[in-house]
Design a protein around this motif. Structure first.
Motif, PDB file in Angstrom:
ATOM      1  N   ALA B 176       4.915  -7.441   0.993  1.00 16.00           N
ATOM      2  CA  ALA B 176       5.825  -7.577  -0.148  1.00 16.00           C
ATOM      3  C   ALA B 176       5.110  -8.235  -1.325  1.00 16.00           C
ATOM      4  CB  ALA B 176       7.049  -8.395   0.259  1.00 16.00           C
ATOM      5  N   ILE B 177       4.354  -9.290  -1.028  1.00 15.98           N
ATOM      6  CA  ILE B 177       3.663  -9.999  -2.102  1.00 15.98           C
ATOM      7  C   ILE B 177       2.606  -9.109  -2.738  1.00 15.98           C
ATOM      8  CG2 ILE B 177       2.082 -11.917  -2.551  1.00 15.98           C
ATOM      9  CD1 ILE B 177       3.727 -13.494  -0.477  1.00 15.98           C
ATOM     10  N   GLY B 180       3.811  -6.965  -5.326  1.00 16.51           N
ATOM     11  CA  GLY B 180       4.236  -7.582  -6.576  1.00 16.51           C
ATOM     12  C   GLY B 180       5.496  -8.420  -6.482  1.00 16.51           C
ATOM     13  N   ALA B 181       6.075  -8.554  -5.284  1.00 23.44           N
ATOM     14  CA  ALA B 181       7.305  -9.336  -5.155  1.00 23.44           C
ATOM     15  C   ALA B 181       6.988 -10.818  -5.289  1.00 23.44           C
ATOM     16  CB  ALA B 181       7.963  -9.063  -3.808  1.00 23.44           C
ATOM     17  N   ASN B 182       7.907 -11.580  -5.898  1.00 21.33           N
ATOM     18  CA  ASN B 182       7.710 -13.023  -5.949  1.00 21.33           C
ATOM     19  C   ASN B 182       8.296 -13.661  -4.687  1.00 21.33           C
ATOM     20  OD1 ASN B 182      10.505 -13.347  -6.328  1.00 21.33           O
ATOM     21  ND2 ASN B 182      10.290 -13.190  -8.557  1.00 21.33           N
ATOM     22  N   GLY B 183       8.180 -14.980  -4.575  1.00 26.39           N
ATOM     23  CA  GLY B 183       8.596 -15.674  -3.354  1.00 26.39           C
ATOM     24  C   GLY B 183      10.044 -15.420  -2.990  1.00 26.39           C
ATOM     25  N   GLN B 185      12.052 -12.941  -4.018  1.00 24.91           N
ATOM     26  CA  GLN B 185      12.282 -11.535  -3.663  1.00 24.91           C
ATOM     27  C   GLN B 185      11.805 -11.250  -2.245  1.00 24.91           C
ATOM     28  OE1 GLN B 185      10.090  -9.988  -7.022  1.00 24.91           O
ATOM     29  NE2 GLN B 185      11.921  -9.041  -7.869  1.00 24.91           N
ATOM     30  N   ARG B 189      14.616 -10.068   0.169  1.00 21.75           N
ATOM     31  CA  ARG B 189      14.594  -8.640   0.482  1.00 21.75           C
ATOM     32  C   ARG B 189      13.898  -8.309   1.789  1.00 21.75           C
ATOM     33  NH1 ARG B 189      14.349  -4.664  -3.670  1.00 21.75           N
ATOM     34  NH2 ARG B 189      15.483  -5.297  -5.529  1.00 21.75           N
ATOM     35  N   VAL B 190      12.982  -9.179   2.228  1.00 24.24           N
ATOM     36  CA  VAL B 190      12.189  -8.841   3.416  1.00 24.24           C
ATOM     37  C   VAL B 190      12.488  -9.777   4.591  1.00 24.24           C
ATOM     38  CG1 VAL B 190       9.852  -8.616   4.330  1.00 24.24           C
ATOM     39  CG2 VAL B 190      10.385  -7.800   2.028  1.00 24.24           C
TER      40      VAL B 190
END
Lengths: 377, 297
Positions: B176-177, B180-183, B185, B189-190
């Protein structure tokens, strides 16, 4: 995008995963990081991605230092060894994830995301499967979802950790070819990690051989296979016989076995180890004259189109292997009475003090015949 | 958390004997008391049952119990997720100590836990004089009850999540990171969807314990009628006053809570098991692969 790695070091506790590694990855190339397990190849890949922090050194993307850049900012597409698909999301949502988490200002419209995901799924030949969940896919399909997901963010670099490790042989073969074609079409700088030398030699434009936290050799598959820089690379990239002998009057000698070239003359009056690939030995039912040595056949195994003869030198008892074609084998067996005779066609010399060949790795890696990649090379 | 019920079909006499034994045991110790509670409560008819509950003091006890649960459960859910997160995803010094500390409330008698707070916040306690000076009341008041409940119930969510998160590993978060996901998100989301059943189950256990806690709360409450009595304390008071119908009527509330908890737990386990089957790829994958649905060529 080109990547330059300068003097990078990384330790885990007391373990030096990487020591002072420097490497340049040219833009648009498909590069393999090849090495035995624990060699540091995956660590290097994770450092490039930013998933791991290095203690020392610099990694530049197109000349720009990435040290202070977060993973999110680096725009790398990372494909994990076990794919790491979001198990509670459909294939569509997995692929769309990288676009959906963008900030409102950068996020494409819903219809745009949909179109993009569709296009990517078509690219990885998974169209029609968007509503499936990861658990409902085969290993090869999951691999391609992971790839589509990584490509969705339009990465400047694609990094793959053991991309085919978890797949069975047939699927692996198909995917390799397919990935190579895909790379050819997309032209994204791609780095993949593998411990399978056949995979590296078959797929990569450039092979980086990693061992014990350092780089042993960098070169095209042909270069590294035909001109290994050191004994490690020699034995890692295929089966090899080692004959320890002495160079006298410019000539390698081990019992009756003789070999002389420009190379051997440079090693005059020293103890050396000769590295000979199984196909670089000539074999005949009768002695061909001077330089030929008698050998005893101990075991025969069929490996596809080739026959591997496991032998022992009569004089010294040193074991070695020869690979011959099926026809050659028949010819020899027709005429042979008792011993075989062997002669060195080609050999590379290294000083005896150089790093001894690591037997475990040799056994582990060499169980695969290199005949295929050899022909290609 | 998931129990795989793939035991072979019981046909052997020994198996029957064991099953019979456990049924008798369950009946004697669980079902019969439960029936007793309900039959005692309804002895005087539904009207008496309802009016017993509708007493102002009892209603106050119910309100207090709900208030305590509303504070303690979310706090412990947040704490549990945070603790499980650091324990499962990071390596650090003192991790084992943290694990042991999380288990502490389970190991210590609730009465001792209660005394701990009395020793700390009571008028003779460590912080007693300071609290008195500032006119703050913790012991024999609602804050003490909340504190004691939070302490006693804090292992439940964390204990439920740690093994689940450990088995999930870090891969999906890293993926996820890297996308591009932030902490936040990444968590929302995950991580959260992957642990939701374990989390819900932990919350439900935590809630049942928070509402039913007797020992620790009894020590810090002071048993002030209509003010610092929770449902379990109210049951005890009514019982000690020989007001059996009222005592059992109020007790049915806790019994119902227990039954609901068990039902929800079963649903959760069933869902979680289905999820693990979905997540157990190889069983299904093989079926697909033998079906030859691989597109790559």
């Amino acid at each position: 995008m080109g990547i330059s790695i300068h003097n990078v070091s990384k330790t885990f506790g007391n373990f030096n995963a990487l020591q002072d590694v420097s490497l340049t990855i040219p833009s648009g190339k498909l590069v393999a990081l090849l090495g035995p397990s624990g060699s540091g190849k995956t660590t290097l890949l994770r450092l490039i991605a930013g998933l791991e922090q290095m203690e020392q050194g610099q990694i530049l993307f197109d000349g720009e230092d990435t040290t202070t850049k977060s993973i999110q900012e680096r725009q790398v597409g990372f494909v994990f060894q076990h794919y790491a698909l979001f198990r509670h999301m459909s294939v569509f949502d997995n692929v769309a994830f990288g676009l959906q988490v963008r900030s409102r200002t950068e996020r494409p419209a819903k219809t745009e995301i949909r179109a993009k995901v569709r296009e990517l799924l078509r690219l990885v030949q998974l169209d029609g499967l968007e509503s499936r969940f990861p658990a409902q896919l085969s290993g090869g399909q999951r691999q391609r979802v992971a790839l589509a997901r990584a490509l969705a963010i339009e990465p400047k670099v694609l990094l793959l950790d053991e991309p085919f490790g978890a797949l069975d042989a047939k699927v692996r073969q198909e995917l390799r070819k397919w990935l190579k074609q895909l790379h050819h079409a997309l032209q994204i700088t791609t780095v993949f990690v593998t411990h399978d030398q056949e995979e590296a030699l078959e797929m990569a434009d450039e092979v980086v051989i990693v061992n014990k936290g350092g780089i042993e050799q960098v070169g095209s598959p042909v270069e590294v296979y035909q001109r290994p820089a050191n004994p490690f690379v020699y034995s890692f990239l295929g089966r090899v016989n080692t004959f320890t002998g002495k160079v006298v009057a410019g000539e390698f000698q081990l019992g009756a076995l003789r070999y002389q070239t420009e190379d051997t003359r440079r090693w005059n009056n020293s103890h050396v180890v000769g590295y000979i690939r199984p196909h670089e030995l000539e074999v005949a039912p009768v002695s061909g004259g001077e330089g030929w040595a008698a050998a005893e056949l101990t075991h025969i195994s069929m490996i596809g189109p080739l026959v591997r003869l496991e032998c022992k030198l009569i004089e010294s008892g040193i074991p070695f292997e020869i690979e011959v074609s099926g026809e050659q084998y028949l010819e020899i067996t027709k005429q042979v009475k008792g011993n075989l005779y062997v002669n060195v066609k080609q050999m590379r010399l290294f000083a005896t003090k150089e790093s001894p060949i690591q037997l475990e790795e040799k056994n582990h890696i060499q169980s695969v015949s290199l005949a295929v990649s050899e022909l290609k090379a | 958390m998931s129990h795989t019920n793939q035991s072979q079909r019981a046909t052997h006499p020994t198996a029957w004997l064991m099953i019979a034994l456990s049924l008798v045991f369950l009946g004697l110790f669980l079902i019969v008391p439960l029936i007793a509670v309900f039959s005692e409560a309804l002895k005087g008819g539904v009207g008496a049952f309802l009016s017993a509950i509708d007493e102002p003091e009892t209603m106050a006890a119910i309100r207090l119990t709900l208030l305590v649960a509303v504070i303690a459960v979310p706090l412990n859910a947040i704490f549990g997720v945070a603790a499980a997160w650091v324990i499962a995803k990071y390596q650090f010094r003192g991790k084992n100590l943290l694990l042991t500390l999380i288990d502490l409330p389970l190991a210590v008698s609730p009465v001792i836990s209660g005394f701990l707070f009395v020793l700390l916040f009571g008028s003779q306690g460590l912080l007693g004089p300071w609290l008195a000076e500032h006119d703050l009341k913790i012991i024999f008041a609602v804050p003490g009850i909340v504190l004691a409940t939070v302490f006693v119930t804090f292992p439940y969510v964390a204990r439920e999540l740690i093994p689940a998160m450990q088995s999930l590993g870090n891969d999906e978060e890293e993926a996820a990171i890297s996308l591009g996901a932030n902490g936040w998100q990444t968590f929302y989301r995950v991580t959260l969807p992957n642990i939701k059943w374990g989390l819900l189950y932990g919350v439900i256990l935590c809630n049942a314990r928070a509402m039913g806690e007797f020992g620790a709360v009894s020590v810090v409450s002071g048993h002030i009628r209509g003010l610092t009595n929770t449902i379990p304390l109210q049951v005890e008071i009514l019982y000690n006053e020989y007001n059996f119908v009222a005592a059992f009527s109020v007790a049915t509330l806790l019994a119902i809570l227990a039954i609901v908890t068990l039902i929800v737990k079963s649903i959760m386990e069933w869902k979680a098991e289905r999820q693990t089957i979905e997540q157990e790829p190889d069983m299904i994958v093989r079926a697909y692969e033998t079906g030859g649905s691989i597109h790559g060529h």
